[in-house]
Motif scaffolding. Structure first.
Motif, PDB file in Angstrom:
ATOM      1  N   ASP A  53     -21.525  29.769  -1.525  1.00 26.90           N
ATOM      2  CA  ASP A  53     -20.332  28.933  -1.379  1.00 26.90           C
ATOM      3  C   ASP A  53     -20.076  28.026  -2.583  1.00 26.90           C
ATOM      4  OD1 ASP A  53     -19.690  29.937   1.158  1.00 26.90           O
ATOM      5  OD2 ASP A  53     -21.140  28.604   2.118  1.00 26.90           O
ATOM      6  N   PRO A  54     -20.081  28.580  -3.800  1.00 29.83           N
ATOM      7  CA  PRO A  54     -19.753  27.757  -4.972  1.00 29.83           C
ATOM      8  C   PRO A  54     -18.289  27.347  -4.958  1.00 29.83           C
ATOM      9  CG  PRO A  54     -19.878  30.057  -5.597  1.00 29.83           C
ATOM     10  CD  PRO A  54     -20.328  29.990  -4.161  1.00 29.83           C
ATOM     11  N   LYS A  55     -18.006  26.200  -5.550  1.00 30.49           N
ATOM     12  CA  LYS A  55     -16.640  25.665  -5.530  1.00 30.49           C
ATOM     13  C   LYS A  55     -15.671  26.522  -6.340  1.00 30.49           C
ATOM     14  CE  LYS A  55     -18.259  20.896  -5.033  1.00 30.49           C
ATOM     15  NZ  LYS A  55     -18.304  19.535  -5.666  1.00 30.49           N
ATOM     16  N   ASP A  56     -16.175  27.207  -7.365  1.00 29.97           N
ATOM     17  CA  ASP A  56     -15.271  27.922  -8.268  1.00 29.97           C
ATOM     18  C   ASP A  56     -15.173  29.420  -7.946  1.00 29.97           C
ATOM     19  OD1 ASP A  56     -17.847  28.527  -8.972  1.00 29.97           O
ATOM     20  OD2 ASP A  56     -17.489  28.492 -11.137  1.00 29.97           O
ATOM     21  N   ALA A  57     -15.520  29.828  -6.714  1.00 29.08           N
ATOM     22  CA  ALA A  57     -15.435  31.243  -6.345  1.00 29.08           C
ATOM     23  C   ALA A  57     -13.978  31.699  -6.354  1.00 29.08           C
ATOM     24  CB  ALA A  57     -16.059  31.468  -4.979  1.00 29.08           C
ATOM     25  N   LEU A  58     -13.693  32.681  -7.177  1.00 27.00           N
ATOM     26  CA  LEU A  58     -12.330  33.209  -7.267  1.00 27.00           C
ATOM     27  C   LEU A  58     -11.943  33.932  -5.986  1.00 27.00           C
ATOM     28  CD1 LEU A  58      -9.906  33.515  -9.194  1.00 27.00           C
ATOM     29  CD2 LEU A  58     -10.929  35.635 -10.018  1.00 27.00           C
ATOM     30  N   LEU A  59     -12.929  34.530  -5.320  1.00 36.94           N
ATOM     31  CA  LEU A  59     -12.679  35.256  -4.081  1.00 36.94           C
ATOM     32  C   LEU A  59     -12.069  34.331  -3.029  1.00 36.94           C
ATOM     33  CD1 LEU A  59     -13.011  37.921  -2.579  1.00 36.94           C
ATOM     34  CD2 LEU A  59     -15.347  37.274  -2.026  1.00 36.94           C
ATOM     35  N   ARG A  60     -12.547  33.101  -2.942  1.00 36.66           N
ATOM     36  CA  ARG A  60     -12.006  32.169  -1.961  1.00 36.66           C
ATOM     37  C   ARG A  60     -10.545  31.830  -2.279  1.00 36.66           C
ATOM     38  NH1 ARG A  60     -14.559  29.575   1.665  1.00 36.66           N
ATOM     39  NH2 ARG A  60     -16.596  29.621   0.648  1.00 36.66           N
ATOM     40  N   GLU A  61     -10.237  31.677  -3.544  1.00 37.76           N
ATOM     41  CA  GLU A  61      -8.858  31.401  -3.934  1.00 37.76           C
ATOM     42  C   GLU A  61      -7.934  32.536  -3.495  1.00 37.76           C
ATOM     43  OE1 GLU A  61      -8.304  30.390  -8.019  1.00 37.76           O
ATOM     44  OE2 GLU A  61     -10.147  29.195  -8.110  1.00 37.76           O
ATOM     45  N   PHE A  62      -8.395  33.775  -3.696  1.00 37.46           N
ATOM     46  CA  PHE A  62      -7.588  34.928  -3.289  1.00 37.46           C
ATOM     47  C   PHE A  62      -7.416  34.964  -1.781  1.00 37.46           C
ATOM     48  CE2 PHE A  62      -8.296  37.984  -7.141  1.00 37.46           C
ATOM     49  CZ  PHE A  62      -7.647  37.057  -7.942  1.00 37.46           C
ATOM     50  N   GLN A  63      -8.498  34.716  -1.044  1.00 41.85           N
ATOM     51  CA  GLN A  63      -8.420  34.741   0.413  1.00 41.85           C
ATOM     52  C   GLN A  63      -7.459  33.681   0.935  1.00 41.85           C
ATOM     53  OE1 GLN A  63     -12.567  34.227   1.328  1.00 41.85           O
ATOM     54  NE2 GLN A  63     -12.911  36.432   1.659  1.00 41.85           N
ATOM     55  N   GLU A  64      -7.512  32.496   0.353  1.00 43.53           N
ATOM     56  CA  GLU A  64      -6.622  31.425   0.786  1.00 43.53           C
ATOM     57  C   GLU A  64      -5.163  31.753   0.479  1.00 43.53           C
ATOM     58  OE1 GLU A  64      -8.201  28.029  -1.191  1.00 43.53           O
ATOM     59  OE2 GLU A  64      -9.832  27.721   0.272  1.00 43.53           O
ATOM     60  N   GLU A  65      -4.923  32.395  -0.664  1.00 46.67           N
ATOM     61  CA  GLU A  65      -3.552  32.766  -1.018  1.00 46.67           C
ATOM     62  C   GLU A  65      -3.031  33.862  -0.089  1.00 46.67           C
ATOM     63  OE1 GLU A  65       0.065  32.740  -3.194  1.00 46.67           O
ATOM     64  OE2 GLU A  65      -1.558  31.314  -2.861  1.00 46.67           O
ATOM     65  N   ILE A  66      -3.893  34.827   0.259  1.00 47.14           N
ATOM     66  CA  ILE A  66      -3.502  35.875   1.197  1.00 47.14           C
ATOM     67  C   ILE A  66      -3.171  35.276   2.555  1.00 47.14           C
ATOM     68  CG2 ILE A  66      -4.399  37.841   2.525  1.00 47.14           C
ATOM     69  CD1 ILE A  66      -5.874  38.716  -0.012  1.00 47.14           C
ATOM     70  N   ALA A  67      -3.999  34.340   3.020  1.00 39.74           N
ATOM     71  CA  ALA A  67      -3.748  33.691   4.309  1.00 39.74           C
ATOM     72  C   ALA A  67      -2.419  32.929   4.281  1.00 39.74           C
ATOM     73  CB  ALA A  67      -4.899  32.744   4.655  1.00 39.74           C
ATOM     74  N   ARG A  68      -2.148  32.279   3.157  1.00 41.54           N
ATOM     75  CA  ARG A  68      -0.893  31.519   3.042  1.00 41.54           C
ATOM     76  C   ARG A  68       0.314  32.450   3.086  1.00 41.54           C
ATOM     77  NH1 ARG A  68       2.879  30.031  -0.383  1.00 41.54           N
ATOM     78  NH2 ARG A  68       2.057  31.337  -2.057  1.00 41.54           N
ATOM     79  N   LEU A  69       0.210  33.599   2.384  1.00 41.41           N
ATOM     80  CA  LEU A  69       1.318  34.557   2.365  1.00 41.41           C
ATOM     81  C   LEU A  69       1.536  35.195   3.736  1.00 41.41           C
ATOM     82  CD1 LEU A  69       0.609  36.267  -1.073  1.00 41.41           C
ATOM     83  CD2 LEU A  69       2.563  34.817  -0.518  1.00 41.41           C
ATOM     84  N   LYS A  70       0.443  35.508   4.426  1.00 39.57           N
ATOM     85  CA  LYS A  70       0.579  36.069   5.771  1.00 39.57           C
ATOM     86  C   LYS A  70       1.259  35.082   6.712  1.00 39.57           C
ATOM     87  CE  LYS A  70      -3.266  39.367   5.784  1.00 39.57           C
ATOM     88  NZ  LYS A  70      -4.609  39.694   6.348  1.00 39.57           N
ATOM     89  N   SER A  71       0.863  33.808   6.576  1.00 42.75           N
ATOM     90  CA  SER A  71       1.477  32.781   7.402  1.00 42.75           C
ATOM     91  C   SER A  71       2.968  32.665   7.105  1.00 42.75           C
ATOM     92  CB  SER A  71       0.784  31.437   7.158  1.00 42.75           C
ATOM     93  OG  SER A  71       1.420  30.403   7.874  1.00 42.75           O
ATOM     94  N   ARG A  72       3.300  32.777   5.851  1.00 40.06           N
ATOM     95  CA  ARG A  72       4.710  32.703   5.447  1.00 40.06           C
ATOM     96  C   ARG A  72       5.513  33.859   6.032  1.00 40.06           C
ATOM     97  NH1 ARG A  72       6.545  33.061  -0.885  1.00 40.06           N
ATOM     98  NH2 ARG A  72       8.769  33.457  -0.560  1.00 40.06           N
ATOM     99  N   LEU A  73       4.897  35.051   6.053  1.00 37.72           N
ATOM    100  CA  LEU A  73       5.590  36.225   6.573  1.00 37.72           C
ATOM    101  C   LEU A  73       5.783  36.158   8.086  1.00 37.72           C
ATOM    102  CD1 LEU A  73       3.860  39.006   4.440  1.00 37.72           C
ATOM    103  CD2 LEU A  73       6.207  38.181   4.213  1.00 37.72           C
ATOM    104  N   THR A  74       4.834  35.542   8.803  1.00 38.83           N
ATOM    105  CA  THR A  74       4.947  35.449  10.257  1.00 38.83           C
ATOM    106  C   THR A  74       6.039  34.485  10.686  1.00 38.83           C
ATOM    107  OG1 THR A  74       3.244  33.731  10.324  1.00 38.83           O
ATOM    108  CG2 THR A  74       2.525  36.008  10.623  1.00 38.83           C
ATOM    109  N   GLN A  75       6.480  33.657   9.744  1.00 32.04           N
ATOM    110  CA  GLN A  75       7.547  32.706  10.056  1.00 32.04           C
ATOM    111  C   GLN A  75       8.932  33.341   9.970  1.00 32.04           C
ATOM    112  OE1 GLN A  75       6.820  29.596  11.139  1.00 32.04           O
ATOM    113  NE2 GLN A  75       4.689  30.255  10.974  1.00 32.04           N
ATOM    114  N   LYS A  76       8.976  34.622   9.654  1.00 31.59           N
ATOM    115  CA  LYS A  76      10.257  35.295   9.431  1.00 31.59           C
ATOM    116  C   LYS A  76      11.187  35.169  10.638  1.00 31.59           C
ATOM    117  CE  LYS A  76      12.302  39.829   8.598  1.00 31.59           C
ATOM    118  NZ  LYS A  76      12.036  41.278   8.460  1.00 31.59           N
TER     119      LYS A  76
END
Length: 399
Positions: free
Chosen positions: A348-371
């Motif tokens: 769980d390092p702070k600079d894990a790029l994988l976490r950034e990608f996962q958070e962005e995917i979650a944000r985009l999915k949330s945005r799409l469900t608001q359609k």
């Protein structure tokens, strides 16, 4: 996750066969290798009658009949396995010029029997990912060289740009602005290495037609995400440094002049600094470790006495005319056996790029469900879907 125990640097020695030139000139083999015992005996060709051979013992030794696949399976596979578990790992080749360092690290491309450590690690990593379940992986690659004590990014479009070393309390030493490419297959990461190799500094000397004129480091970062029993998503990050050091040289043998001679001076200075660091780490008396004496030792700081599982492969030649250089390499390697590291899993390092990608995917999915809940511009909606597809394809998801 801190390690309770320290572990020593693993040291192996590999001896190449006599070259055609050495056979033609009548050179004789002065080394005896007892492979099962890991023992090497070297005889001084100028010794007086009755002088005993010098003897050294290592974690493993490989003679002139050794195969690339045996070396990888017996010595290096465990290090790459550790990286996949979230540890840092370093594999570095040291030795006199022309003794097979680059062959050991890279080998012959497109030949399974002659592939070296680096291409074998590619295959190993992506096969592991393919066999995994319920995990996400992100694999990144970087490639740099230290040439005339300056750091160059071998993957950069601007090969004249020189990079600086920096240090952070959480991640330690790093190269500022070093490029990193996400790779999703063996083919993609091989392409990254091939691009970098085209930019490496090489030259011809009397002892090596394709002599490396720089220290090269290929870096693979593997991020792995999985949901544990606590229901939380955990990320582990392992980093594998594969280091092909430029060979130590004697000008009287290599015949280097002009620019090649200046390169050799810098190479020998940095290797001397590496030797000083190793000596300071194992003598038990030093209160100061001179990591800052060269860019190489600064970059390898975590690999020598730090948070890394490290393997050193020392390459030597068997011919009598290289007795002094071979003896120096064997002593160097013998001393390195006593270096103690304290590797730990990077969780769980702070600079894990994988976490950034996962958070962005979650944000985009949330945005799409608001359609259906609020009006969304058609163009913006399509853009979100497109970006979501790109990010999802970058992650190596195994269900």
């Amino acid at each position: 996750m801190a390690s309770k125990k320290s572990e020593c640097v693993k040291v192996v020695v590999r001896c190449r066969p006599l070259s055609e030139k050495e056979i033609r000139e009548g050179n004789e083999r002065i080394m005896e290798m007892d492979v099962p015992r890991g023992c090497i005996r070297i005889t001084n060709p100028k010794s007086r009658h009755g002088e005993q051979p010098r003897e050294f013992t290592y974690d493993a030794i490989y003679d002139w009949n050794s195969r690339q696949t045996d070396l990888y399976e017996e010595t290096f596979r465990i290090t790459v396995d550790s990286v996949l578990e979230g540890y840092n790992g370093t594999i570095f080749a040291y030795g006199q010029t022309g003794t097979g360092k680059t062959f050991t690290m890279e080998g012959v491309r497109n030949d399974p029997e002659l592939c070296g450590v680096i291409p074998n690690s590619f295959d190993h990593i992506f096969k592991h990912i393919a066999r995994s379940h319920d995990k996400q992986f992100l694999v990144r690659a970087s490639y740099l060289e230290i040439y005339l004590e300056e750091i160059r990014d071998l993957l950069s479009k601007d090969q004249k740009k020189r990079l600086d070393l920096k240090e952070r309390p959480d991640t330690g030493i790093y190269v500022k602005d070093l490029s990193s490419f996400v790779t999703k297959s063996v083919k993609e990461i091989e392409h990254v290495m091939n691009v970098g190799n085209q930019n490496r500094s090489v030259g011809r000397t009397n002892m090596n037609e394709h002599s490396s004129r720089s220290h090269a480091i290929f870096i693979i970062t593997v991020e792995c995400s999985e949901v544990r029993d606590d229901g939380e998503n955990h990320i582990r990050v392992g980093k594998l440094n594969m280091v092909d050091l430029a060979g130590s040289e004697r000008q009287s043998k290599t015949g280097s002049e002009g620019e090649l001679f200046q390169q050799a001076v810098k190479i020998n200075l940095s290797l001397s600094a590496l030797g000083n660091v190793i000596h300071a780490l194992v003598d038990g008396k030093s209160t100061h470790i001179p990591y800052r004496d060269s860019k190489l030792t600064r970059l390898l700081q975590d690999s020598l006495g730090g948070n890394t599982k490290t393997v050193m492969v020392a390459t030597v030649g068997p011919a009598d005319y290289n007795y002094e250089e071979t003896l120096t390499t064997l002593r160097y390697a013998n001393r390195a056996k006593d270096i103690k590291n304290k590797p730990r899993i990077n969780e769980d390092p702070k600079d894990a790029l994988l976490r950034e990608f996962q958070e962005e995917i979650a944000r985009l999915k949330s945005r799409l469900t608001q359609k259906g809940k609020k009006r969304t511009r058609r163009r913006g909606h399509r853009g979100a879907i497109h970006l979501l597809c790109i990010l999802s394809s970058v992650l190596l998801l195994v269900c």
